[in-house]
Scaffold this active site. Structure first.
Site, PDB file in Angstrom:
ATOM      1  N   CYS A 276       1.312   4.549   4.818  1.00  0.00           N
ATOM      2  CA  CYS A 276       0.668   3.348   5.328  1.00  0.00           C
ATOM      3  C   CYS A 276      -0.819   3.796   5.862  1.00  0.00           C
ATOM      4  O   CYS A 276      -1.492   3.050   6.074  1.00  0.00           O
ATOM      5  CB  CYS A 276       1.443   2.637   5.941  1.00  0.00           C
ATOM      6  SG  CYS A 276       2.130   3.312   7.578  1.00  0.00           S
ATOM      7  N   ARG A 304      -5.007  -3.463   1.197  1.00  0.00           N
ATOM      8  CA  ARG A 304      -4.791  -4.346   2.482  1.00  0.00           C
ATOM      9  C   ARG A 304      -5.669  -5.519   2.264  1.00  0.00           C
ATOM     10  O   ARG A 304      -5.360  -6.538   2.580  1.00  0.00           O
ATOM     11  CB  ARG A 304      -4.853  -3.550   3.629  1.00  0.00           C
ATOM     12  CG  ARG A 304      -4.117  -2.538   3.915  1.00  0.00           C
ATOM     13  CD  ARG A 304      -2.380  -2.688   4.288  1.00  0.00           C
ATOM     14  NE  ARG A 304      -2.408  -3.780   5.470  1.00  0.00           N
ATOM     15  CZ  ARG A 304      -2.636  -3.492   6.727  1.00  0.00           C
ATOM     16  NH1 ARG A 304      -2.425  -2.294   7.019  1.00  0.00           N
ATOM     17  NH2 ARG A 304      -2.630  -4.349   7.525  1.00  0.00           N
TER      18      ARG A 304
END
Ligand code: CP
Ligand code: NVA
Length: 319
Positions: A276, A304
């Site tokens: 991430c 994202r």
């Protein structure tokens, strides 16, 4: 992409005006539709103009990706963001959350909150009259999971039956991967050192969801067993924001859990590597793996933006 006979807009219509506090706030079908919408937006097959809507950002922890991707997502949707830094607003001086949430609801159309306790996020949702989005809490990081599975979908097409192996701390990121993966029919294996497994209540929650999707949730303590034959390998930092004082102890406990070339060699031959970010190169992941041909880490970061554009459009009813 999944097929929706009445289109993604029909599937996502009930999401208008809702909060997104947990990956479990969406159904299996809504999660899949959101990913399809994100792909359409990313490919430029679909354009959405929400008409000057305003997203308020309340971030009590540092952020690069989440903050910037929300700002850019709103700009691309024809809206804007206001930065409600708790140190600059009256929040930092103790104005009650219930008053702040109600006042901000008169100015903004949606709020994204990054904080520590999930309870605080839930309180924002309780008092705000506009949708509230979890931009990361200690418990979950649901926006991250949307981008993660979007990245897997781009790599493999159909997500159902694929296996994602997460090696490391059973933290907020792991929790959202388990719930969102369960909704999408992805098998999730979590490999953590003893004492650092995901919360049992989240394991139970994800296990209840796989009854519908048909995938599996497995928690292990052996990193090699965790990654065997998996299509996606994933890791995150060993000490999350707020756990800085535990960092040295965690470094010892997590020895042997570095996602590296030896673990990649045990995965599926076409496996992709995810993180991430931000990463500690050489700690939870080898520096080489971040830059390896199998890495999709920077696509994942870009995703994202696309996933959150789709989410904002759905919550604000712009479909
Ligand atoms: N992955 C992620 O949420 O990154 P930031 O902390 O930079 O927002
Ligand atoms: N688990 C990490 C994720 C950062 C994006 C943290 O909470 O700090």
């Amino acid at each position: 992409m999944a097929s929706f006979p009445h289109g993604v807009a029909a599937v996502l219509a009930p999401v208008k005006g809702a909060d997104f506090l947990s990956s479990s706030d969406l159904t299996c079908e809504q999660t899949a539709a959101l990913l399809d919408l994100a792909i359409q937006l990313k490919r430029g097959e679909r354009r959405i103009d929400l008409g000057n809507r305003v997203l308020g950002l309340i971030f009590k922890k540092a952020s690069t990706r989440t903050r910037v991707s929300f700002q850019v997502a709103m700009a691309r949707l024809g809206g804007q963001t206001v930065d409600l830094d708790p140190q600059v607003t009256q929040l930092g001086r103790g104005e009650p959350l219930e008053d702040t949430a109600r006042v901000l609801s008169r100015f903004c159309d949606v709020l994204a909150v990054r904080t520590f306790a999930q309870k605080e996020l839930d309180d924002y949702a309780k008092w705000a009259t506009i949708p509230v989005i979890n931009a990361l809490t200690d418990h979950e990081h649901p926006c991250q999971a949307l981008a993660d599975f979007l990245t897997m979908q781009e790599a493999f097409g159909d997500l159902k039956g694929q296996t994602l192996a997460y090696v490391g701390d059973g933290n907020n990121v792991a929790h959202s991967l388990m719930i969102c993966g369960a909704l999408l029919g992805v098998n999730i294996r979590i490999g953590s050192p003893k004492g650092f497994e995901p919360l049992s209540e989240v394991v139970e929650q994800a296990n209840a969801l796989v009854v519908e999707s048909g995938s599996s949730i497995t928690v292990l303590n052996d990193p090699f067993e965790t990654v065997r034959g998996a299509q996606a390998l994933y890791t995150d930092v060993w000490a999350s924001m707020g756990q800085e004082e535990e960092r040295l102890n965690r470094e010892k406990a997590f020895q042997g859990f570095c996602l590296d070339e030896a673990l990649l060699a045990k995965a599926d031959s076409k496996a992709i590597v995810l993180h991430c970010l931000p990463a500690h190169r050489g700690e939870e992941i080898s520096s080489g793996l971040i830059d390896d041909g199998a890495s999709r880490i920077f696509d994942q970061a870009e995703n994202r933006l696309h996933a959150q554009q789709a989410l904002l459009a759905a919550l604000l009813g712009g479909l």
